[in-house]
Design an enzyme around this catalytic site. Sequence first.
Site, short mmCIF file in Angstrom:
data_model
loop_
_atom_site.label_atom_id
_atom_site.label_comp_id
_atom_site.label_asym_id
_atom_site.label_seq_id
_atom_site.Cartn_x
_atom_site.Cartn_y
_atom_site.Cartn_z
N SER A 199 -11.31 0.45 2.85
CA SER A 199 -10.57 -0.11 3.99
C SER A 199 -9.88 1.01 4.77
O SER A 199 -9.12 1.79 4.20
CB SER A 199 -9.53 -1.12 3.51
OG SER A 199 -10.16 -2.23 2.92
N ARG B 72 0.81 -1.22 0.00
CA ARG B 72 0.00 0.00 0.00
C ARG B 72 0.85 1.27 0.00
O ARG B 72 0.47 2.28 0.59
CB ARG B 72 -0.98 0.01 1.18
CG ARG B 72 -1.92 -1.17 1.24
CD ARG B 72 -2.92 -1.17 0.08
NE ARG B 72 -3.72 -2.39 0.12
CZ ARG B 72 -3.46 -3.49 -0.57
NH1 ARG B 72 -2.42 -3.53 -1.39
NH2 ARG B 72 -4.23 -4.55 -0.49
N GLU C 248 -4.89 3.25 6.36
CA GLU C 248 -4.80 3.03 4.92
C GLU C 248 -5.46 4.18 4.19
O GLU C 248 -5.00 4.62 3.13
CB GLU C 248 -5.46 1.70 4.53
CG GLU C 248 -5.36 1.39 3.05
CD GLU C 248 -5.73 -0.04 2.70
OE1 GLU C 248 -6.38 -0.23 1.66
OE2 GLU C 248 -5.36 -0.96 3.46
#
Length: 300
Positions: free
Chosen positions: A222, A173, A292
């Site tokens: 998320s 990520r 995130e």
Amino acid sequence: MSAPCTALPPLRGTIEHQGSLADFIWFRTGGPAEWLVRPDDVQSLAAFLAGLDPEVPVLPVGVGSNLIVRDGGVPGVVVRLPKAMAKVSIEPGNRVRAGGAAMGITVASAARDAGIAGLEFLRGIPGTVGGAVRMNAGAYGRDTSNILVEITLVTRNGTVETWPAARLGYTYRHSELPEGAVVVEALFEGTPGDKAEIGAEMDRIAAEREASQPLRSRTGGSTFKNPQGHSAWKLVDDAGCRGLRRGDAQVSEKHCNFLLNLGNASSVDIEALGEEVRAKVKAQSGIELEWEIQRIGVDK
């Protein structure tokens, strides 16, 4: 934020002072962009950035599916690419070229129709190609880094460059894409596949998302990264945070790694709820969850 400035360079496209971001950000919250810029094409974006005061921050935003925009808004320039930069085309070698504004589902569907496998997971990513490239978005066991060949970007100083995927320094990520750079195109590569099997896998992904995630709510995707060896949602659930509320901000009861705006939540409510969840998880498990969702802008 500052008053209108006359020093912005000209643009083929639109420039909006105090442009609303809450109109399209998934949470439907937050303050405006000081300047919301929508260029007509790559060349107009490049010329604009080349002429823009280097001190002015630049932030590209897609559909805002992974953003909390703070209530004071975003200083500087927010760049939103037009639909003209969402084109998707098929190239030899099981490759798919996509504009930075193209949605993941559009890329996955084009690959399916061309019999190219390996891009099905993009069906489960609700953002744009530009956002997926920047954060190495992934789902269902695959990441953007697994399929990316190269990108075209406009740097903060207005140069148009092509970078191989390896130059992005991908980790989970995260990428090393420079601040203020705008991804305007990406080239992906898959493998030969059966159209029916590819379509079936995409349908499975869609059904699984529908069953497990609050897709019809004002949410932001998320919220926290999965720590090594753990699922973020399980840590949140084990800490007793399922359904936890702060004002109209709530931890989803359907999927604990999603935060919701039940109607009138402010961005400060949503972010504060996320921090409360992080504190409870740390107290319960000793694990510090990392955001995130990208939080941008300034407090009111």
